[in-house]
Design a protein around this motif. Structure first.
Motif, short mmCIF file in Angstrom:
data_model
loop_
_atom_site.label_atom_id
_atom_site.label_comp_id
_atom_site.label_asym_id
_atom_site.label_seq_id
_atom_site.Cartn_x
_atom_site.Cartn_y
_atom_site.Cartn_z
N GLU A 273 79.81 1.46 14.43
CA GLU A 273 79.26 2.63 15.11
C GLU A 273 77.74 2.56 15.20
N ILE A 274 77.11 2.08 14.14
CA ILE A 274 75.65 2.01 14.12
C ILE A 274 75.16 1.00 15.15
N VAL A 275 75.84 -0.14 15.25
CA VAL A 275 75.46 -1.14 16.25
C VAL A 275 75.55 -0.54 17.65
N ASP A 276 76.63 0.20 17.92
CA ASP A 276 76.78 0.83 19.23
C ASP A 276 75.68 1.87 19.48
N ARG A 277 75.38 2.65 18.46
CA ARG A 277 74.36 3.69 18.61
C ARG A 277 72.98 3.08 18.86
N ILE A 278 72.66 2.02 18.15
CA ILE A 278 71.38 1.35 18.37
C ILE A 278 71.33 0.77 19.78
N GLY A 279 72.45 0.24 20.24
CA GLY A 279 72.50 -0.27 21.60
C GLY A 279 72.22 0.81 22.63
N GLN A 280 72.74 2.02 22.38
CA GLN A 280 72.47 3.14 23.29
C GLN A 280 70.98 3.48 23.29
N TRP A 281 70.36 3.49 22.11
CA TRP A 281 68.93 3.75 22.01
C TRP A 281 68.13 2.71 22.78
N ARG A 282 68.49 1.46 22.61
CA ARG A 282 67.76 0.39 23.29
C ARG A 282 67.89 0.52 24.80
N GLU A 283 69.11 0.79 25.28
CA GLU A 283 69.33 0.86 26.72
C GLU A 283 68.64 2.07 27.34
N ARG A 284 68.69 3.21 26.66
CA ARG A 284 68.14 4.44 27.24
C ARG A 284 66.63 4.54 27.09
N THR A 285 66.07 4.03 25.99
CA THR A 285 64.65 4.29 25.70
C THR A 285 63.78 3.04 25.69
N GLY A 286 64.38 1.87 25.61
CA GLY A 286 63.58 0.65 25.54
C GLY A 286 62.93 0.40 24.19
N VAL A 287 63.44 1.02 23.12
CA VAL A 287 62.86 0.79 21.80
C VAL A 287 63.05 -0.66 21.38
N ARG A 288 62.03 -1.20 20.73
CA ARG A 288 62.09 -2.55 20.19
C ARG A 288 62.14 -2.55 18.67
N ARG A 289 61.94 -1.39 18.07
CA ARG A 289 61.83 -1.32 16.61
C ARG A 289 62.37 0.02 16.15
N LEU A 290 63.14 0.01 15.06
CA LEU A 290 63.66 1.24 14.48
C LEU A 290 63.26 1.34 13.02
N TYR A 291 62.76 2.50 12.64
CA TYR A 291 62.44 2.80 11.25
C TYR A 291 63.62 3.59 10.68
N LEU A 292 64.28 3.03 9.68
CA LEU A 292 65.46 3.64 9.08
C LEU A 292 65.02 4.50 7.92
N GLN A 293 65.10 5.81 8.09
CA GLN A 293 64.69 6.73 7.04
C GLN A 293 65.74 6.72 5.94
N VAL A 294 65.36 6.17 4.79
CA VAL A 294 66.24 6.06 3.64
C VAL A 294 65.84 7.12 2.63
N LEU A 295 66.73 8.06 2.38
CA LEU A 295 66.40 9.21 1.53
C LEU A 295 66.92 9.08 0.11
N ASP A 296 67.97 8.31 -0.12
CA ASP A 296 68.47 8.06 -1.48
C ASP A 296 67.94 6.71 -1.91
N LEU A 297 66.82 6.73 -2.62
CA LEU A 297 66.14 5.47 -2.94
C LEU A 297 66.80 4.70 -4.07
N ALA A 298 67.77 5.30 -4.72
CA ALA A 298 68.51 4.59 -5.77
C ALA A 298 69.66 3.76 -5.20
N ASP A 299 70.02 4.00 -3.96
CA ASP A 299 71.20 3.37 -3.34
C ASP A 299 70.79 2.11 -2.58
N LEU A 300 70.50 1.04 -3.31
CA LEU A 300 70.08 -0.20 -2.67
C LEU A 300 71.23 -0.88 -1.92
N ASP A 301 72.45 -0.60 -2.30
CA ASP A 301 73.60 -1.14 -1.57
C ASP A 301 73.60 -0.68 -0.11
#
Length: 315
Positions: A273-301
């Motif tokens: 699902e994430i791959v598909d969602r990122i593809g939608q962002w790329r196609e609609r907006t032309g983004v080349r870079r995504l910043y992934l906001q990670v809020l649970d900093l203990a969850d390295l997995d």
């Protein structure tokens, strides 16, 4: 042209994190192959979290991490212009750039969170003045970095004056570290981006809003004599990925969010699902870079899962 989407890790340590927590995440991000480790620049928590043990300074943190990593880029999304004078900020960023061997990006904004200014005694001018100061800060920082060694820099602005500055130290990166600007303003923001930005970032907006603002920035860039597309497009989105629905739900609960809301407003779901969602962002907006906001900093997995099962599919 390489059309691969770059993934960067973006943390919010004012919500509750020590330097040690952040270093652990940065090292994990580096070993997993992310393009950069970024952090916010805030001095007060937001929402109902405790914020313990309290805030950490963005550039002190990045200086420390610079000496304990070797390849990953480092930066702020974004440094508040209200927190630091432009001359000392130019020195600070140049120093961390040297400490990292030239791996720093400077994200810079006007500052917006009034409560943190009140909590720590930082002046908080009205918005119009903050923008005026922001423009002068950009002129000063780029002017100091761009002054040839052996020459001096002078500046006479309404809010800042500089006289006979040796304009030292210089960053390792030449002509300077990349500048990341952003925001939803429809006039001054695109105009400033056109003059100064290497990258334009939109945090936590929908695709239509992003696409419209990126187009404004491109038009302003062309009007300023640059080419459309010269300014890299990026976005920041909250991350909540799981191998299956129970894991997605567990990660959403850990950050106090609901899965349906995260699916609509962020990057939530299984790796496919994430791959598909990122593809939608790329196609609609032309983004080349995504910043992934990670809020649970203990969850390295969480980071390792995205690196192993999402990133390889983003060709």
């Amino acid at each position: 042209m390489n059309d691969r989407i770059e993934l960067r890790v973006f943390t919010e340590p004012q919500q509750g994190a020590t330097y040690t927590d952040l270093l652990r995440v940065a090292r994990c991000a580096e070993s997993a192959g992310y393009g950069a480790f970024f952090r916010s620049d805030h001095y007060l928590k937001m929402g109902s979290v405790s914020g313990l043990p309290g805030p950490t300074d963005a550039w002190v943190t990045l200086g420390g991490i610079a000496r304990e990593t070797s390849t990953i880029r480092l930066g702020t999304l974004v440094t508040a212009g209200t927190f630091r004078l432009p001359g000392p900020l130019a020195i600070t960023v140049a120093q961390v750039d040297e400490m990292s061997g030239g791996r720093v990006d400077l994200g810079l904004g006007t500052g917006w969170y009034a409560e943190e200014h009140a909590a720590y005694g930082v002046p908080f001018p009205p918005l119009a003045e903050r923008f005026d100061r922001f423009e002068e800060q950009l002129e000063i920082i780029t002017g100091l970095w761009g002054t040839p060694e052996g020459e001096t820099f002078d500046y006479e602005g309404r809010h800042y004056q500089i006289s006979d500055s040796p304009a030292l130290p210089k960053p390792v990166q030449r002509p300077r570290p990349p500048l990341v600007l952003g925001g939803k303003g429809k006039k001054r923001t695109p105009e400033l981006a056109a003059r100064f930005a290497d990258e334009f970032n939109l945090p936590f907006v929908d695709m239509e809003t992003a696409a419209e603002q990126f187009e404004r920035v491109d038009r302003a860039a062309v009007a300023a004599g640059r080419r459309a597309g010269d300014i890299l497009r990026s976005a920041a989105l909250v991350l909540c990925v799981g191998r299956d629905e129970p894991e997605v739900a567990r990660r959403a609960a850990a950050i106090g969010r609901e899965v349906p809301e995260l699916r609509e407003n962020g990057l939530a779901g299984t790796p496919g699902e994430i791959v598909d969602r990122i593809g939608q962002w790329r196609e609609r907006t032309g983004v080349r870079r995504l910043y992934l906001q990670v809020l649970d900093l203990a969850d390295l997995d969480h980071l390792e899962l995205v690196a192993s099962e999402v990133a390889p599919q983003l060709g």
